[in-house]
Enzyme design. Structure first.
Site, PDB file in Angstrom:
ATOM      1  N   ALA A  23       0.849  -1.197   0.000  1.00 29.75           N
ATOM      2  CA  ALA A  23       0.000   0.000   0.000  1.00 29.75           C
ATOM      3  C   ALA A  23       0.881   1.242   0.000  1.00 29.75           C
ATOM      4  O   ALA A  23       1.954   1.249   0.608  1.00 29.75           O
ATOM      5  CB  ALA A  23      -0.908   0.004   1.221  1.00 29.75           C
ATOM      6  N   LYS A  24       0.426   2.271  -0.671  1.00 33.49           N
ATOM      7  CA  LYS A  24       1.201   3.515  -0.692  1.00 33.49           C
ATOM      8  C   LYS A  24       0.673   4.414   0.420  1.00 33.49           C
ATOM      9  O   LYS A  24      -0.142   5.312   0.209  1.00 33.49           O
ATOM     10  CB  LYS A  24       1.103   4.196  -2.060  1.00 33.49           C
ATOM     11  CG  LYS A  24       2.219   5.206  -2.301  1.00 33.49           C
ATOM     12  CD  LYS A  24       2.297   5.583  -3.773  1.00 33.49           C
ATOM     13  CE  LYS A  24       3.365   6.647  -4.038  1.00 33.49           C
ATOM     14  NZ  LYS A  24       4.733   6.138  -3.801  1.00 33.49           N
ATOM     15  N   CYS A  25       1.125   4.104   1.637  1.00 37.10           N
ATOM     16  CA  CYS A  25       0.682   4.853   2.809  1.00 37.10           C
ATOM     17  C   CYS A  25       1.875   5.522   3.479  1.00 37.10           C
ATOM     18  O   CYS A  25       3.003   5.031   3.411  1.00 37.10           O
ATOM     19  CB  CYS A  25      -0.049   3.940   3.790  1.00 37.10           C
ATOM     20  SG  CYS A  25       0.939   2.589   4.460  1.00 37.10           S
ATOM     21  N   TYR A  35       6.765   5.180   4.657  1.00 37.60           N
ATOM     22  CA  TYR A  35       7.843   6.131   4.410  1.00 37.60           C
ATOM     23  C   TYR A  35       8.388   6.688   5.726  1.00 37.60           C
ATOM     24  O   TYR A  35       9.593   6.916   5.863  1.00 37.60           O
ATOM     25  CB  TYR A  35       7.352   7.230   3.477  1.00 37.60           C
ATOM     26  CG  TYR A  35       6.989   6.671   2.114  1.00 37.60           C
ATOM     27  CD1 TYR A  35       7.896   6.683   1.063  1.00 37.60           C
ATOM     28  CD2 TYR A  35       5.757   6.066   1.903  1.00 37.60           C
ATOM     29  CE1 TYR A  35       7.584   6.127  -0.167  1.00 37.60           C
ATOM     30  CE2 TYR A  35       5.433   5.503   0.680  1.00 37.60           C
ATOM     31  CZ  TYR A  35       6.348   5.528  -0.345  1.00 37.60           C
ATOM     32  OH  TYR A  35       6.040   4.964  -1.569  1.00 37.60           O
TER      33      TYR A  35
END
Length: 365
Positions: free
Chosen positions: A203-205, A209
């Site tokens: 998931a790009k959450c 990061y």
């Protein structure tokens, strides 16, 4: 304007846009992610009501209660893509439908409502239209688009929120790395991992990061440009860089990239590179590559090139790898022929200078 697959966007032009002369001065050397355009998009969601109140409006701070759910439970996702000045003067987006689909997948993993893909695509088109004059000229210049969504309900309690805000902001950018396109040195972290099986790696959450920042700081302390993460189970196999996927190019022309195990972000640039490489005659295999194997193949000369790829940096050669066990160089530490060729092919596609057999380029203006 109540939720559905399509929404009518209310357009509210900024009454005080940045003056043309000031904008031109900013665009002369925009850097990356430091300058922002005059407008933003916002769309709201409420449980039982759906998506509503879609707007293009002046870019401004977002009012937020101290108990807003995202501040406490990090229910947030985002995307990143670019608008390009095409060779004929028009404006293009590269595979925005893939970003829309990944946004839906990320939302599902984070227990958030799915933004209809047509609304996602319309939001990009409206913002690019409003801020077209902010697209930098030049080979490395583009307008970076950042769609994001977060839990906006005001409450304290561990459950999915019932209200969300989707927004898009835009930033004119140049090269991702300050030194331009040149081989980077990466640090293979043995202390930290990016994601684990069953986690949120695909998931790009924002949490992924945030978890990478201490490792990135470690990389910088060792004189490196980026961190490369190893798998969380055996701490042997290469996963990805802090924000990019990895490819290896061998002496027989074959290419290898780590498989999508659920702990690696399914990069849109990664998928594009696989397609373009196979079209160019390269055999591309998705299989695990250990750090030891990377080192051994570089030492034997079998490994000719390595590169990282992602929306922000496009394709970037990896020249050197450092770790607690020492340093090794990939080939001569320079930019390899395959890496350079694939990068040029991809950039030509993105900017409308090459044939587009897959229909990846979407015309905005």
């Amino acid at each position: 304007m109540i939720g559905g697959d399509k929404l009518d966007f209310e357009i509210r032009p900024n009454p005080h846009p940045v003056a043309a002369a000031e904008r031109s001065a900013l665009l002369a050397n925009p850097g990356f992610g430091q300058i922002f355009t005059d407008h933003m998009v916002t769309v709201r969601y409420a449980e039982g009501k759906g998506w509503y109140d879609a707007r293009v409006e002046p870019r401004a701070p977002i009012p937020m209660d101290p108990a807003t759910a995202v501040l406490h439970y990090a229910q947030e996702i985002f995307e990143g893509l670019k608008a390009y000045q095409a060779a004929d003067g028009g404006v293009t987006l590269f595979r925005p439908d893939a970003n829309a689909a990944r946004f839906v997948a990320s939302a599902a993993r984070m227990a958030m409502p799915a933004l209809p893909e047509p609304v996602f695509l319309d939001s990009l088109r409206h913002l690019v239209t409003a801020d077209r004059e902010w697209i930098p000229q030049g080979e490395e210049g583009s307008l970076y688009l950042r769609p994001f969504m977060f839990a906006s309900e005001v409450f304290l309690g561990v459950r999915p929120a019932r209200e969300y805000l989707y927004a898009v902001i835009a930033s004119p950018v140049g090269s991702y790395f300050s030194g331009g396109v040149k081989p980077v040195t990466v640090w293979a972290s043995s202390l930290y991992t990016r994601a684990a099986p069953g986690g949120t790696g695909a998931a790009k959450c924002g949490g992924n990061y945030a978890a990478s920042l201490v490792a990135q700081a470690e990389a910088i302390e060792h004189g490196c440009d980026q961190v490369v993460f190893l798998d969380a189970v055996e701490r042997r196999y290469v996963d990805e860089l802090g924000g990019m996927n990895v490819f290896f190019v061998y002496d027989d022309g074959s290419m290898v990239t780590p498989p999508l195990t659920g702990a690696i972000l399914p990069g849109i640039t990664r998928e594009s590179v696989i397609t373009l490489a196979r079209r160019a005659g390269h055999q591309v295999v998705e299989r695990p590559v250990s750090l030891e194997q990377w080192r051994a193949d570089a030492a034997s000369g079998r490994l000719r090139e390595a590169f990282a790829c992602g929306t922000a940096a496009v394709i970037t050669p990896i020249g050197r790898v450092r770790s607690a066990d020492g340093e090794f160089v990939v080939a001569d530490g320079g930019s390899g022929e395959v890496t350079t060729s694939l990068r040029q092919t991809l950039v030509d596609l993105q900017r409308g200078r090459a044939a587009d057999p897959d229909g990846w380029v979407h015309r905005v203006l």
